[in-house]
Design a protein around this motif. Structure first.
Motif, PDB file in Angstrom:
ATOM      1  N   PRO A  19       0.806  -1.223   0.000  1.00 11.14           N
ATOM      2  CA  PRO A  19       0.000   0.000   0.000  1.00 11.14           C
ATOM      3  C   PRO A  19       0.836   1.269   0.000  1.00 11.14           C
ATOM      4  CG  PRO A  19      -0.168  -1.161   2.109  1.00 11.14           C
ATOM      5  CD  PRO A  19       0.504  -2.091   1.161  1.00 11.14           C
ATOM      6  N   GLU A  20       2.053   1.195   0.555  1.00 11.29           N
ATOM      7  CA  GLU A  20       2.903   2.387   0.552  1.00 11.29           C
ATOM      8  C   GLU A  20       3.325   2.757  -0.868  1.00 11.29           C
ATOM      9  OE1 GLU A  20       5.809  -0.946   0.348  1.00 11.29           O
ATOM     10  OE2 GLU A  20       3.913  -0.583   1.399  1.00 11.29           O
ATOM     11  N   CYS A  21       3.334   1.752  -1.767  1.00 10.38           N
ATOM     12  CA  CYS A  21       3.691   2.037  -3.160  1.00 10.38           C
ATOM     13  C   CYS A  21       2.595   2.857  -3.835  1.00 10.38           C
ATOM     14  CB  CYS A  21       3.916   0.732  -3.922  1.00 10.38           C
ATOM     15  SG  CYS A  21       5.331  -0.228  -3.330  1.00 10.38           S
ATOM     16  N   TRP A  22       1.352   2.414  -3.677  1.00 10.34           N
ATOM     17  CA  TRP A  22       0.259   3.169  -4.287  1.00 10.34           C
ATOM     18  C   TRP A  22       0.137   4.555  -3.645  1.00 10.34           C
ATOM     19  CZ3 TRP A  22      -1.309   2.613  -8.836  1.00 10.34           C
ATOM     20  CH2 TRP A  22      -1.476   1.354  -9.431  1.00 10.34           C
ATOM     21  N   ASP A  23       0.423   4.661  -2.357  1.00 14.68           N
ATOM     22  CA  ASP A  23       0.374   5.966  -1.711  1.00 14.68           C
ATOM     23  C   ASP A  23       1.374   6.922  -2.356  1.00 14.68           C
ATOM     24  OD1 ASP A  23      -0.484   7.703   0.605  1.00 14.68           O
ATOM     25  OD2 ASP A  23       1.667   7.602   0.971  1.00 14.68           O
ATOM     26  N   ALA A  24       2.589   6.434  -2.598  1.00 13.70           N
ATOM     27  CA  ALA A  24       3.616   7.278  -3.218  1.00 13.70           C
ATOM     28  C   ALA A  24       3.263   7.606  -4.669  1.00 13.70           C
ATOM     29  CB  ALA A  24       4.980   6.582  -3.151  1.00 13.70           C
ATOM     30  N   VAL A  25       2.661   6.651  -5.381  1.00 11.38           N
ATOM     31  CA  VAL A  25       2.294   6.881  -6.783  1.00 11.38           C
ATOM     32  C   VAL A  25       1.183   7.916  -6.877  1.00 11.38           C
ATOM     33  CG1 VAL A  25       1.286   5.799  -8.824  1.00 11.38           C
ATOM     34  CG2 VAL A  25       3.109   4.639  -7.582  1.00 11.38           C
ATOM     35  N   VAL A  26       0.182   7.812  -6.011  1.00 13.84           N
ATOM     36  CA  VAL A  26      -0.906   8.795  -6.023  1.00 13.84           C
ATOM     37  C   VAL A  26      -0.360  10.176  -5.677  1.00 13.84           C
ATOM     38  CG1 VAL A  26      -3.041   9.504  -4.869  1.00 13.84           C
ATOM     39  CG2 VAL A  26      -2.728   7.119  -5.567  1.00 13.84           C
ATOM     40  N   THR A  27       0.531  10.248  -4.708  1.00 12.90           N
ATOM     41  CA  THR A  27       1.139  11.528  -4.353  1.00 12.90           C
ATOM     42  C   THR A  27       1.858  12.139  -5.555  1.00 12.90           C
ATOM     43  OG1 THR A  27       1.392  10.853  -2.046  1.00 12.90           O
ATOM     44  CG2 THR A  27       2.811  12.643  -2.832  1.00 12.90           C
ATOM     45  N   ALA A  28       2.595  11.314  -6.294  1.00 13.95           N
ATOM     46  CA  ALA A  28       3.313  11.813  -7.465  1.00 13.95           C
ATOM     47  C   ALA A  28       2.358  12.232  -8.572  1.00 13.95           C
ATOM     48  CB  ALA A  28       4.264  10.741  -7.980  1.00 13.95           C
ATOM     49  N   ALA A  29       1.283  11.469  -8.769  1.00 11.13           N
ATOM     50  CA  ALA A  29       0.321  11.794  -9.827  1.00 11.13           C
ATOM     51  C   ALA A  29      -0.432  13.081  -9.530  1.00 11.13           C
ATOM     52  CB  ALA A  29      -0.665  10.639 -10.005  1.00 11.13           C
ATOM     53  N   CYS A  30      -0.676  13.342  -8.247  1.00 13.70           N
ATOM     54  CA  CYS A  30      -1.452  14.525  -7.858  1.00 13.70           C
ATOM     55  C   CYS A  30      -0.569  15.746  -7.633  1.00 13.70           C
ATOM     56  CB  CYS A  30      -2.245  14.228  -6.580  1.00 13.70           C
ATOM     57  SG  CYS A  30      -3.533  12.980  -6.798  1.00 13.70           S
ATOM     58  N   GLY A  31       0.746  15.559  -7.640  1.00 15.07           N
ATOM     59  CA  GLY A  31       1.651  16.665  -7.355  1.00 15.07           C
ATOM     60  C   GLY A  31       2.416  17.089  -8.584  1.00 15.07           C
ATOM     61  N   ASP A  32       3.382  17.913  -8.361  1.00 16.94           N
ATOM     62  CA  ASP A  32       4.210  18.447  -9.442  1.00 16.94           C
ATOM     63  C   ASP A  32       5.605  17.861  -9.277  1.00 16.94           C
ATOM     64  OD1 ASP A  32       5.208  19.829 -11.541  1.00 16.94           O
ATOM     65  OD2 ASP A  32       5.241  21.783 -10.539  1.00 16.94           O
ATOM     66  N   THR A  33       5.793  16.648  -9.780  1.00 21.01           N
ATOM     67  CA  THR A  33       7.073  15.958  -9.625  1.00 21.01           C
ATOM     68  C   THR A  33       7.538  15.467 -10.988  1.00 21.01           C
ATOM     69  OG1 THR A  33       6.202  13.705  -9.365  1.00 21.01           O
ATOM     70  CG2 THR A  33       6.202  15.109  -7.403  1.00 21.01           C
ATOM     71  N   ARG A  34       8.807  15.105 -11.058  1.00 19.42           N
ATOM     72  CA  ARG A  34       9.332  14.623 -12.336  1.00 19.42           C
ATOM     73  C   ARG A  34       8.782  13.248 -12.699  1.00 19.42           C
ATOM     74  NH1 ARG A  34      14.160  11.424 -12.085  1.00 19.42           N
ATOM     75  NH2 ARG A  34      14.791  10.933  -9.949  1.00 19.42           N
ATOM     76  N   HIS A  35       8.145  12.563 -11.739  1.00 19.92           N
ATOM     77  CA  HIS A  35       7.547  11.256 -12.008  1.00 19.92           C
ATOM     78  C   HIS A  35       6.040  11.351 -12.246  1.00 19.92           C
ATOM     79  CE1 HIS A  35      11.261   9.199 -10.993  1.00 19.92           C
ATOM     80  NE2 HIS A  35      11.333   9.919  -9.879  1.00 19.92           N
ATOM     81  N   GLN A  36       5.550  12.561 -12.390  1.00 18.00           N
ATOM     82  CA  GLN A  36       4.098  12.749 -12.492  1.00 18.00           C
ATOM     83  C   GLN A  36       3.505  12.019 -13.696  1.00 18.00           C
ATOM     84  OE1 GLN A  36       2.722  16.705 -13.522  1.00 18.00           O
ATOM     85  NE2 GLN A  36       1.058  16.577 -12.030  1.00 18.00           N
ATOM     86  N   TRP A  37       4.169  12.068 -14.825  1.00 14.63           N
ATOM     87  CA  TRP A  37       3.627  11.451 -16.045  1.00 14.63           C
ATOM     88  C   TRP A  37       3.455   9.944 -15.856  1.00 14.63           C
ATOM     89  CZ3 TRP A  37       4.479   7.821 -19.783  1.00 14.63           C
ATOM     90  CH2 TRP A  37       3.793   7.966 -20.994  1.00 14.63           C
TER      91      TRP A  37
END
Length: 391
Positions: A19-37
């Motif tokens: 679950p910590e993986c999906w938490d980090a992925v959602v954070t990246a998708a909703c934020g402005d990070t280089r992994h957003q795409w």
């Protein structure tokens, strides 16, 4: 806390990311990070895996301008109605899923909420390819709930999308009979001006589904099987079951066809027609490759689905299906932007097959996979097995 890059890698690579993986992925998708795409592409495929993050995703959808399609798809995949305004805008802008498998995400929403928008899409003149195929695929997945759209579907029988329209009418069933039965019969017999060689079996099946009269389907699909175009008629004879008893011997012979797809279709049809499951199970089991990478040219998933359709007599398949279900890594063959969807579809097929067989899906519960630790000089995107890469 895991890095966004390693978390994205984990959700693409592992079938049970923690679950910590999906938490980090959602954070990246909703934020402005280089992994957003990459993160947004993963979240769009996540379905129930991100249900606990629905509020965060909905907030980002309201506030952000980037990756709105992916965030809306993420909400749709959990059946969250907050996806609807963005999806309607997406549809009005003619932005549709490119792959049919992506349409399943939208099908998680109630048909009544999105159907008016799909009907408007089908009324567009001229129709656009991705818009038409996506709308018709969605209607087919909703089945009888798509009945109000029959008036919009019928004109597509005169278009290059006639095959999709026939499938929709068959899935809708009796609600299409009053206005579509004669048209379906014309396609089944080749009388329709736009009828093509691949239409008759599907049209005859749709006619049976709509009217309840199996005569046309038995005639057309039986003739196809006898003529050598077997794989196009066998699934429909399987649906007809014991009504197709006159074709049992022909179907039995096709279980030895050199084509794997034909063998699978014939095995299931034979079991459905005769109730004799043993020879069918042997044929189907031979096509269930534990090392399948997701290559759509091979009928592995179809064989699993058909074993489930046979039910309890396919009990010998249960240990193999459980072993495949317990695998750590996802299918490696599909493109990255549909890889999670394809793997989840396979997991769902395996799980449903075991439930239909009456076997438990449980063994020792596999532990969730942590995100791989980021390593210096190693790309943060998992490319899949070398032989399975498609780009």
């Amino acid at each position: 806390m895991r890095s966004a890059g390693s978390a994205v890698e984990a959700v693409y690579r592992y079938r049970r990311p923690g679950p910590e993986c999906w938490d980090a992925v959602v954070t990246a998708a909703c934020g402005d990070t280089r992994h957003q795409w990459d993160a947004a592409k993963a979240v769009a495929q996540a379905g129930p895996a991100v249900a606990v993050h629905a509020d965060r995703i909905a907030k980002a959808l309201d506030e952000r301008t980037e990756h709105r399609d992916e965030l809306a798809s993420a909400l749709a995949g959990v059946g969250d109605l907050r996806a609807l305004p963005a999806l309607r805008r997406r549809v009005q802008g003619s932005c549709f899923p490119t792959y049919r498998i992506q349409v399943r995400v939208l099908a998680a929403l109630p048909a009544a909420e999105l159907l008016p928008t799909m009907r408007a899409v089908l009324r567009r003149d001229p129709p656009k390819y991705h818009a038409s195929t996506a709308a018709l695929e969605l209607l087919a997945q909703w089945g009888p709930d798509s009945a109000p759209a029959v008036p919009e579907v019928l004109p597509y029988l005169e278009s290059p999308y006639a095959h999709d329209a026939l499938r929709v009418l068959g899935r809708i069933g009796p609600a299409a009979a009053a206005v579509a039965a004669d048209r379906l019969a014309d396609f089944a017999t080749g009388r329709a001006p736009k009828a093509a060689r691949h239409h008759p079996r599907l049209a005859a099946w749709a006619h049976w589904r709509a009217t309840g009269d199996p005569a046309l389907a038995l005639d057309v699909c039986g003739a196809a099987v006898r003529s050598g175009t077997a794989s196009h008629g066998l699934p429909f004879l399987a649906d007809l079951g014991p009504l197709a008893a006159a074709h049992a011997d022909t179907v039995r012979g096709l279980m030895e066809s050199p084509g794997a797809w034909t063998r699978v279709a014939a095995a299931y049809a034979y079991a459905r027609i005769t109730g004799d499951a043993d020879p069918a199970v042997r044929v189907l089991l031979a096509e269930v490759d534990p090392g399948w990478t997701g290559n759509p040219a091979l009928p592995t998933r179809e064989a699993v689905r058909r074993l489930g359709g046979i039910g309890a007599p396919a009990a010998d398949a249960a240990p193999l299906l459980r072993r495949i279900l317990a695998a750590r890594e996802r299918l490696g063959h599909p493109y990255e932007n549909v890889r999670i969807l394809a793997d989840e579809a396979y997991v769902r097929t395996l799980t449903e097959a075991l439930e239909q067989i009456g076997a438990s899906t449980a063994g020792p519960a596999p532990a969730p996979e942590p995100a791989p630790a980021a390593r210096r000089g190693v790309p943060q995107r998992w490319p899949g097995p070398r032989a399975a890469r498609t780009r």
